[in-house]
Design a protein around this motif. Sequence first.
Motif, PDB file in Angstrom:
ATOM      1  N   GLU A 130       0.757  -1.274  -0.123  1.00  0.00           N
ATOM      2  CA  GLU A 130      -0.251   0.307  -0.409  1.00  0.00           C
ATOM      3  C   GLU A 130       0.817   1.596   0.165  1.00  0.00           C
ATOM      4  O   GLU A 130       0.029   2.504  -0.478  1.00  0.00           O
TER       5      GLU A 130
ATOM      6  N   ASN B  96       1.896   1.453  -3.446  1.00  0.00           N
ATOM      7  CA  ASN B  96       0.982   2.552  -4.136  1.00  0.00           C
ATOM      8  C   ASN B  96       0.796   3.532  -4.068  1.00  0.00           C
ATOM      9  O   ASN B  96       0.791   3.895  -5.385  1.00  0.00           O
TER      10      ASN B  96
ATOM     11  N   ASN C  41       1.260   6.048  -7.351  1.00  0.00           N
ATOM     12  CA  ASN C  41       1.009   7.546  -7.630  1.00  0.00           C
ATOM     13  C   ASN C  41       1.494   8.333  -7.420  1.00  0.00           C
ATOM     14  O   ASN C  41       0.775   9.795  -8.924  1.00  0.00           O
TER      15      ASN C  41
ATOM     16  N   TYR D 152      -3.182  -3.531  -7.396  1.00  0.00           N
ATOM     17  CA  TYR D 152      -4.173  -2.043  -8.389  1.00  0.00           C
ATOM     18  C   TYR D 152      -3.059  -1.501 -10.101  1.00  0.00           C
ATOM     19  O   TYR D 152      -3.957  -0.910 -10.563  1.00  0.00           O
TER      20      TYR D 152
ATOM     21  N   ASN E 170      -0.945  -0.790 -11.822  1.00  0.00           N
ATOM     22  CA  ASN E 170      -0.553   0.431 -12.658  1.00  0.00           C
ATOM     23  C   ASN E 170      -0.277   0.980 -13.682  1.00  0.00           C
ATOM     24  O   ASN E 170       0.843  -0.240 -14.226  1.00  0.00           O
TER      25      ASN E 170
END
Length: 279
Positions: A129, A132, A136, A160, A162
Amino acid sequence: MKKTIAKVLPKIIGNGLNAVSYVAPKYASAKALDIFATPRQGRFTEKHHPFLDTAKQLTLPHDNHDIQTYNWSGSKTTIMLAHGWESNTYRWKQLIEMLQQLDYNIVTLDGPAHGKSSGTQFNAILYSEFINVVANHYKPDAIIGHSVGGMASVFFQHKYQNEALQKMILLGAPSEFTNVFKNYVNMLGFNKRIENGLNDLVLERFNYKPSHFSAAKFSKEIHLQGLIIHDKGDKIIQYDEAELISSNFKNSTLITTEGFGHGLRDDSVNKAIINFIKA
């Protein structure tokens, strides 16, 4: 003397919690999980600061945590680095300096309870997490993860997907969380009461049994270009873990080294990483 104590202490702790497990099994298992998740090293010392101070430092929030990040600016693509257990951003110093010479934009983070990031406990799920949040913000083109930083990188991308990310490099990364747990149980000599209790606590806290958390299984759904580097003599994470990930990570290449151990600290490893990034 210190080495003798270090060898004996895990068994003393294990025997103590085994005894407690006969009268309070859930308490003993919870204490065992706390020990497992609490790093003893990984914070910075004075010698680390001169190098870290050459980066732009930014703290990003995640729930009740502060994630410490570092950015060495460059005009080329963004490369993100995720360290392993009981480590921090400084472990990447040599690779960062090589990437700087080539003018890459470099981003690193300190994992939970490591470096300057907040917290007292660490696990690969929380680390994913953190990754992530940082991904981002900085939008990396490639991510490099060492040891559990590699496992957490796989967890992150599996969850996710990405879209900015193009390449993933895994260095000495574990595949199966069950193996990590089993090694811990064996190291401390825990009995079946505690071992079963640990598995129950993972299910309770993360909604899945430990067997769910598999980098090999998750990598089946990762569609990036992958590079896996693992040493035959790695005594922390066995070489067959790399083979397992490689067999499931479709678009990946496995490089085998000998003599570099779990740390994989060698110029040839860094050059292989850079060549992969350049390609």
